[in-house]
Write a protein that holds these residues in place. Structure first.
Motif, PDB file in Angstrom:
ATOM      1  N   SER A 145       1.469  11.672 -11.799  1.00 46.20           N
ATOM      2  CA  SER A 145       0.221  12.311 -11.683  1.00 46.20           C
ATOM      3  C   SER A 145      -0.633  11.934 -10.333  1.00 46.20           C
ATOM      4  O   SER A 145      -1.079  13.047  -9.620  1.00 46.20           O
ATOM      5  N   PHE A 146      -0.570  10.601 -10.359  1.00 47.73           N
ATOM      6  CA  PHE A 146      -1.226  10.233  -8.884  1.00 47.73           C
ATOM      7  C   PHE A 146      -0.573  10.684  -7.629  1.00 47.73           C
ATOM      8  O   PHE A 146      -1.363  11.218  -6.719  1.00 47.73           O
ATOM      9  N   LEU A 147       0.698  10.895  -7.581  1.00 43.47           N
ATOM     10  CA  LEU A 147       1.596  11.287  -6.476  1.00 43.47           C
ATOM     11  C   LEU A 147       1.151  12.998  -6.293  1.00 43.47           C
ATOM     12  O   LEU A 147       0.850  13.502  -5.046  1.00 43.47           O
ATOM     13  N   HIS A 148       0.858  13.745  -7.201  1.00 46.40           N
ATOM     14  CA  HIS A 148       0.542  15.077  -7.064  1.00 46.40           C
ATOM     15  C   HIS A 148      -1.025  15.093  -6.726  1.00 46.40           C
ATOM     16  O   HIS A 148      -1.435  16.080  -5.999  1.00 46.40           O
TER      17      HIS A 148
ATOM     18  N   GLY B  62      -8.283  15.604  -4.476  1.00 49.84           N
ATOM     19  CA  GLY B  62      -7.447  15.012  -5.267  1.00 49.84           C
ATOM     20  C   GLY B  62      -7.523  13.580  -5.128  1.00 49.84           C
ATOM     21  O   GLY B  62      -7.564  12.315  -5.888  1.00 49.84           O
ATOM     22  N   ALA B  63      -7.491  13.083  -3.620  1.00 49.53           N
ATOM     23  CA  ALA B  63      -7.273  11.862  -3.328  1.00 49.53           C
ATOM     24  C   ALA B  63      -8.585  11.077  -3.522  1.00 49.53           C
ATOM     25  O   ALA B  63      -8.488   9.725  -4.248  1.00 49.53           O
ATOM     26  N   CYS B  64      -9.716  11.683  -3.296  1.00 44.76           N
ATOM     27  CA  CYS B  64     -11.069  11.034  -3.912  1.00 44.76           C
ATOM     28  C   CYS B  64     -11.129  10.861  -5.287  1.00 44.76           C
ATOM     29  O   CYS B  64     -11.405   9.737  -5.791  1.00 44.76           O
ATOM     30  N   ILE B  65     -10.814  11.857  -6.049  1.00 44.52           N
ATOM     31  CA  ILE B  65     -10.642  11.541  -7.710  1.00 44.52           C
ATOM     32  C   ILE B  65      -9.783  10.493  -8.079  1.00 44.52           C
ATOM     33  O   ILE B  65     -10.113   9.694  -8.728  1.00 44.52           O
ATOM     34  N   ALA B  66      -8.471  10.663  -7.477  1.00 46.65           N
ATOM     35  CA  ALA B  66      -7.563   9.376  -7.725  1.00 46.65           C
ATOM     36  C   ALA B  66      -7.971   8.084  -7.457  1.00 46.65           C
ATOM     37  O   ALA B  66      -7.568   7.236  -8.092  1.00 46.65           O
ATOM     38  N   SER B  67      -8.594   7.871  -6.444  1.00 43.61           N
ATOM     39  CA  SER B  67      -9.249   6.592  -5.930  1.00 43.61           C
ATOM     40  C   SER B  67     -10.128   6.101  -7.054  1.00 43.61           C
ATOM     41  O   SER B  67     -10.182   4.960  -7.600  1.00 43.61           O
ATOM     42  N   ASN B  68     -10.982   7.268  -7.515  1.00 42.06           N
ATOM     43  CA  ASN B  68     -12.150   6.893  -8.404  1.00 42.06           C
ATOM     44  C   ASN B  68     -11.435   6.377  -9.644  1.00 42.06           C
ATOM     45  O   ASN B  68     -11.819   5.494 -10.443  1.00 42.06           O
ATOM     46  N   LEU B  69     -10.566   7.088  -9.999  1.00 40.88           N
ATOM     47  CA  LEU B  69      -9.907   6.947 -11.164  1.00 40.88           C
ATOM     48  C   LEU B  69      -9.177   5.738 -11.331  1.00 40.88           C
ATOM     49  O   LEU B  69      -9.241   4.954 -12.380  1.00 40.88           O
TER      50      LEU B  69
ATOM     51  N   VAL C  59       2.832   1.010  -6.941  1.00 42.20           N
ATOM     52  CA  VAL C  59       3.272   2.331  -6.521  1.00 42.20           C
ATOM     53  C   VAL C  59       2.054   2.904  -6.576  1.00 42.20           C
ATOM     54  O   VAL C  59       1.687   3.688  -5.718  1.00 42.20           O
ATOM     55  N   ILE C  60       1.215   2.860  -7.618  1.00 48.79           N
ATOM     56  CA  ILE C  60      -0.020   3.869  -7.554  1.00 48.79           C
ATOM     57  C   ILE C  60      -0.858   3.331  -6.540  1.00 48.79           C
ATOM     58  O   ILE C  60      -1.553   4.071  -5.883  1.00 48.79           O
ATOM     59  N   PHE C  61      -0.952   1.954  -6.450  1.00 51.30           N
ATOM     60  CA  PHE C  61      -2.165   1.555  -5.429  1.00 51.30           C
ATOM     61  C   PHE C  61      -1.466   1.904  -3.928  1.00 51.30           C
ATOM     62  O   PHE C  61      -2.392   2.423  -3.062  1.00 51.30           O
ATOM     63  N   ASN C  62      -0.285   2.002  -3.672  1.00 51.34           N
ATOM     64  CA  ASN C  62       0.187   2.578  -2.440  1.00 51.34           C
ATOM     65  C   ASN C  62       0.059   3.831  -2.219  1.00 51.34           C
ATOM     66  O   ASN C  62      -0.429   4.326  -1.236  1.00 51.34           O
ATOM     67  N   LEU C  63       0.152   4.868  -3.361  1.00 55.79           N
ATOM     68  CA  LEU C  63      -0.135   6.127  -3.126  1.00 55.79           C
ATOM     69  C   LEU C  63      -1.622   6.292  -2.825  1.00 55.79           C
ATOM     70  O   LEU C  63      -1.781   7.385  -2.050  1.00 55.79           O
TER      71      LEU C  63
ATOM     72  N   HIS D 149      10.778  -0.968  -1.538  1.00 46.92           N
ATOM     73  CA  HIS D 149      11.293  -0.075  -2.751  1.00 46.92           C
ATOM     74  C   HIS D 149      11.858   1.243  -2.025  1.00 46.92           C
ATOM     75  O   HIS D 149      11.142   1.855  -1.385  1.00 46.92           O
ATOM     76  N   LYS D 150      13.049   1.246  -2.034  1.00 43.42           N
ATOM     77  CA  LYS D 150      13.786   2.218  -1.373  1.00 43.42           C
ATOM     78  C   LYS D 150      13.645   3.728  -1.984  1.00 43.42           C
ATOM     79  O   LYS D 150      13.668   4.630  -1.231  1.00 43.42           O
ATOM     80  N   ASP D 151      13.282   3.810  -3.242  1.00 46.40           N
ATOM     81  CA  ASP D 151      12.864   5.248  -3.924  1.00 46.40           C
ATOM     82  C   ASP D 151      11.572   5.408  -3.596  1.00 46.40           C
ATOM     83  O   ASP D 151      10.969   6.192  -4.325  1.00 46.40           O
ATOM     84  N   SER D 152      10.576   4.754  -2.757  1.00 48.94           N
ATOM     85  CA  SER D 152       9.160   5.055  -2.616  1.00 48.94           C
ATOM     86  C   SER D 152       8.962   6.278  -2.049  1.00 48.94           C
ATOM     87  O   SER D 152       9.722   6.959  -1.348  1.00 48.94           O
ATOM     88  N   ALA D 153       7.673   7.112  -2.487  1.00 48.54           N
ATOM     89  CA  ALA D 153       7.531   8.574  -1.944  1.00 48.54           C
ATOM     90  C   ALA D 153       7.019   8.344  -0.774  1.00 48.54           C
ATOM     91  O   ALA D 153       6.730   9.552  -0.178  1.00 48.54           O
ATOM     92  N   LEU D 154       6.577   7.119  -0.184  1.00 48.87           N
ATOM     93  CA  LEU D 154       5.834   7.238   1.019  1.00 48.87           C
ATOM     94  C   LEU D 154       6.931   7.210   2.398  1.00 48.87           C
ATOM     95  O   LEU D 154       7.841   6.536   2.030  1.00 48.87           O
ATOM     96  N   LYS D 155       6.380   7.792   3.136  1.00 48.80           N
ATOM     97  CA  LYS D 155       7.271   8.058   4.316  1.00 48.80           C
ATOM     98  C   LYS D 155       6.923   7.078   5.327  1.00 48.80           C
ATOM     99  O   LYS D 155       5.825   6.799   5.725  1.00 48.80           O
TER     100      LYS D 155
END
Length: 708
Positions: A187-190, A197-204, A231-235, A372-378
């Motif tokens: 959910s956070f990834l999207h 969305g980033a503003c809302i995700a950070s507040n959430l 992972v959520i913090f990193n996103l 984490h090798k499977d991280s969604a971050l580039k």
């Protein structure tokens, strides 16, 4: 037993005719029609809804409204068949008909309908599912299972509908539950893909952490279910960097410390980027001792870390620290192999936030070796100052140009020569001297021939002479400037060094550079600038940009204000702020953010209003622009302090700037602190004019936030 009826209602300007196999009724007005329908449907509440949805048009042609049966069973059957056949539009119409007549059907059917709408890829269907959930929760007809809400929240996030998605998650959070961590990560990834969305995700995430901390303090067994992971913090932190929300990012970093979430290698890189944007060099330097000893395998990953730290050294005009970092980037790598049995890779290290001497200061846990090798971050980021080649970190031409110009401004060219010798020793063990030749060539291109000659002298004195190309380039520059005396001195040095130069071409140097000199110089440039601009070009740009750069004094003063604000020594922080005003130094957004954070930590909201006045005066001159992060933080502080006139003022500023305002968060804050404020008071009963005005501002805020 259900009785199937066929009804036809004919409407014209004068009458409505009702036909059935048993009787005929003629009605002459809308009033009679409504009276009839009310009696026919038993006078229940739904009859009023039906009447409102019937349209009595004065058209000359007859309108035909038909039902294939209005019984409870018929509509339920039709709804179930539509769901079975995945005809969602037909199911939606039938569902609305059923609600108007009989209210909500059984909860299993509603849950099934919401689930089918949630699986749709259509934003329209997803919006219907969300509206239905909100209606069910408002009517409190029955309890919806958590898995239904989880599916809908994830589908809304995937469809880039962050506002309704976050609303579902927040409703779950209010009930002390969250989706499974892997679903929450998705959910956070999207959500963080867009700025809103980033503003809302950070507040959430802030709300989740607040709930977790509160549950932990109450020793609730459910606390661990609410703890977000790395992972959520990193996103969220990565989104803060991408969308320029560095002040919000600083708040998220502190939440990692408060919740005990361990920062991995990805976290450290993002934290470094946030500290660079915020100008917090002292904070970033604390991580270096944990990153420097890492094995060679981690060098490429931490290139961005050194990029950020080097950038801060230049912003603070600390040229010596920048040179030391460039020489130190590749030291101590071989002493800690990846499989070193004496090193505990699973043990986190603690890095203080703010002053290390604070008794109750925050400390963030880090594990620099954890990737984490499977991280969604580039991995990647900008490569302006530090490059990675052949398992080494190298200074870019832009970094060298900043160093050259910095040493020149400080009048410390001998230190530049020492740096170049150290750089050659550390990075070019093969004896390659092209970097030094490039520096000499760049200095010559800007007319700094004396500096170029000084570097040649320093190289000779150290016993590390250069090849003939550097001498030829400088000799050519002397002849072009008619500096014959300097040229003769250089020729003596060439002979003393035992270098062979074709003196037959020396006269030609005064007009044209010999072909062999051109080829030699060009080859140096090409060798060092395959992936970057030439050093000469970078140096020209640096000299021009340095005149427009922000003064290093601002970074130093802001760092002091940050230090005192974290220590809650607001008197000292305010003194530095006043000194800035006396020195005619323009405060930045970071200046005000650190001061507001300090006052907020002490609940000194009145002082925040005074700062807000200063901000408005500077903004009116066009010298200051505030980000949504600072506006939002001001809004929360004014809400907590009960300054509703200022609340509406900040909202107005944000609307003018087309900034997203998270109504849910501010509504929750109001209900948490001011739930019963002016609940029974009317404007006419206000005792004073000030109370009357405040009442109107509270009323305006409640209307804006949707508080009944």
């Amino acid at each position: 037993m259900a009785i199937k009826l066929t009804r036809k209602v004919f409407v014209n300007p004068c009458f409505l005719s009702y036909n059935s196999s048993r009787f005929l009724v003629r009605l002459s007005s809308d009033h009679d029609t409504r009276f009839f329908l009310s009696k026919f449907f038993g006078g229940n509440q739904e009859s009023g809804v039906i009447c409102r949805h019937l349209s009595f048009s004065p058209a000359t042609s007859l309108e035909r409204l038909s039902w294939e049966g209005s019984s409870h069973t018929v509509l339920l059957t039709k709804l179930e068949n539509a769901l079975k056949d995945l005809k969602l539009d037909e199911a939606w119409e039938t569902f609305n008909d059923f609600i108007r007549l009989y209210g909500f059907p059984n909860h299993l059917l509603v849950s099934r309908f919401i689930t089918q709408l949630s699986y749709s890829s259509s934003p329209c269907s997803l919006q219907k599912a969300y509206d239905l959930v909100m209606l069910v929760l408002k009517e409190k007809s029955y309890h919806l299972r958590p898995d239904i809400l989880v599916k809908l929240a994830l589908s809304l996030s995937r469809a880039q509908m962050p506002i309704p998605s976050s609303t579902i998650l927040r409703l779950m959070l209010e009930k002390g539950m969250l989706p499974p961590m892997n679903v929450l990560q998705l959910s956070f990834l999207h959500m963080v893909k867009t700025e809103v969305g980033a503003c809302i995700a950070s507040n959430l995430l802030i709300q989740i952490c607040d709930n977790y901390v509160r549950f932990c303090s109450g020793k609730s067994p459910c606390a661990n279910l609410l703890k977000p992971d790395t992972v959520i913090f990193n996103l969220v932190l990565d989104a803060c960097v991408r969308f320029g929300s560095s002040l919000k990012g600083q708040q998220i970093i502190e939440l990692m410390s408060q919740t005990g979430v361990v920062a991995d290698a990805h976290s450290i890189i993002i934290i470094a980027q946030i500290h660079e944007i915020n100008g917090q060099r002292d904070e970033l330097k604390k991580f270096k001792d944990h990153v420097a000893p890492l094995p060679v395998a981690f060098v490429s990953h931490y290139r961005q870390f050194y990029e950020c730290l080097l950038s801060l050294h230049f912003k603070f005009d600390d040229i010596d620290a920048a040179a030391e970092l460039l020489l130190d980037m590749n030291r101590s790598r071989g002493s800690h192999p990846v499989d070193d049995p004496g090193r505990d890779f699973q043990k986190p290290h603690f890095v203080p936030i703010g002053s290390q001497n604070l008794r109750n200061g925050l400390k963030i846990q880090i594990m620099p070796e954890l990737i984490h090798k499977d991280s969604a971050l580039k991995e990647g980021g900008k490569s302006d100052l530090v490059l990675f080649r052949d398992k080494k970190l190298l200074p870019s031409n832009r970094a060298l140009s900043k160093l050259i110009n910095g040493y020149k401004r400080h009048g410390k060219m001998d230190e530049l020569s020492k740096f170049l010798l150290g750089l050659k020793k550390e990075l070019y063990s093969s004896g390659e001297s092209s970097v030094i030749c490039d520096v000499i060539d760049a200095c010559i291109s800007l007319g700094w021939v004396e500096i170029a000659h000084d570097i040649l002298d320093d190289m000779e004195f150290s016993g590390d002479s250069l090849d003939s190309s550097a001498y030829m380039a400088l000799l050519s520059a002397y002849y072009k400037r008619n500096m014959s005396r300097e040229a003769n001195v250089l020729l003596k040095q060439v002979r003393k060094a035992g270098l062979v130069i074709n003196l037959a071409n020396n006269f030609v140097l005064s007009k044209n550079v010999p072909s062999n000199v051109g080829r030699s110089s060009l080859s140096i440039k090409e060798a060092s600038s395959i992936y970057q601009p030439s050093l000469s070009k970078c140096l020209v740009e640096e000299v021009s940009d340095a005149e427009k750069a922000v003064s290093h004094i601002i970074y130093e003063l802001n760092s002091s204000i940050y230090f005192f604000s974290k220590a809650k020594m607001m008197g000292d922080a305010l003194n530095i702020y006043r000194r800035m005003q006396e020195m005619k130094i323009q405060p930045t957004e970071h200046t005000f953010m650190y001061l507001v954070c300090g006052y907020s930590s002490l609940e000194m909201y009145r002082d925040v209003t005074i700062l807000w006045g200063d901000m408005k005066r500077i903004m009116e001159t066009g010298s200051l622009t505030l980000s949504s992060d600072l506006y939002e933080f001001l809004l929360l502080n004014f809400l907590r302090g009960g300054y509703f006139e200022r609340v509406m003022e900040v909202i107005d500023y944000m609307n003018k700037c087309n900034m997203y305002v998270d109504k849910w968060m501010h509504k929750s804050e109001y209900l948490k602190i001011h739930k019963n404020l002016y609940r029974s008071l009317k404007a006419s009963k206000a005792r004073t004019e000030a109370q009357g005005k405040r009442f109107e501002y509270v009323k305006a805020f409640k209307k804006w936030a949707g508080i009944n």
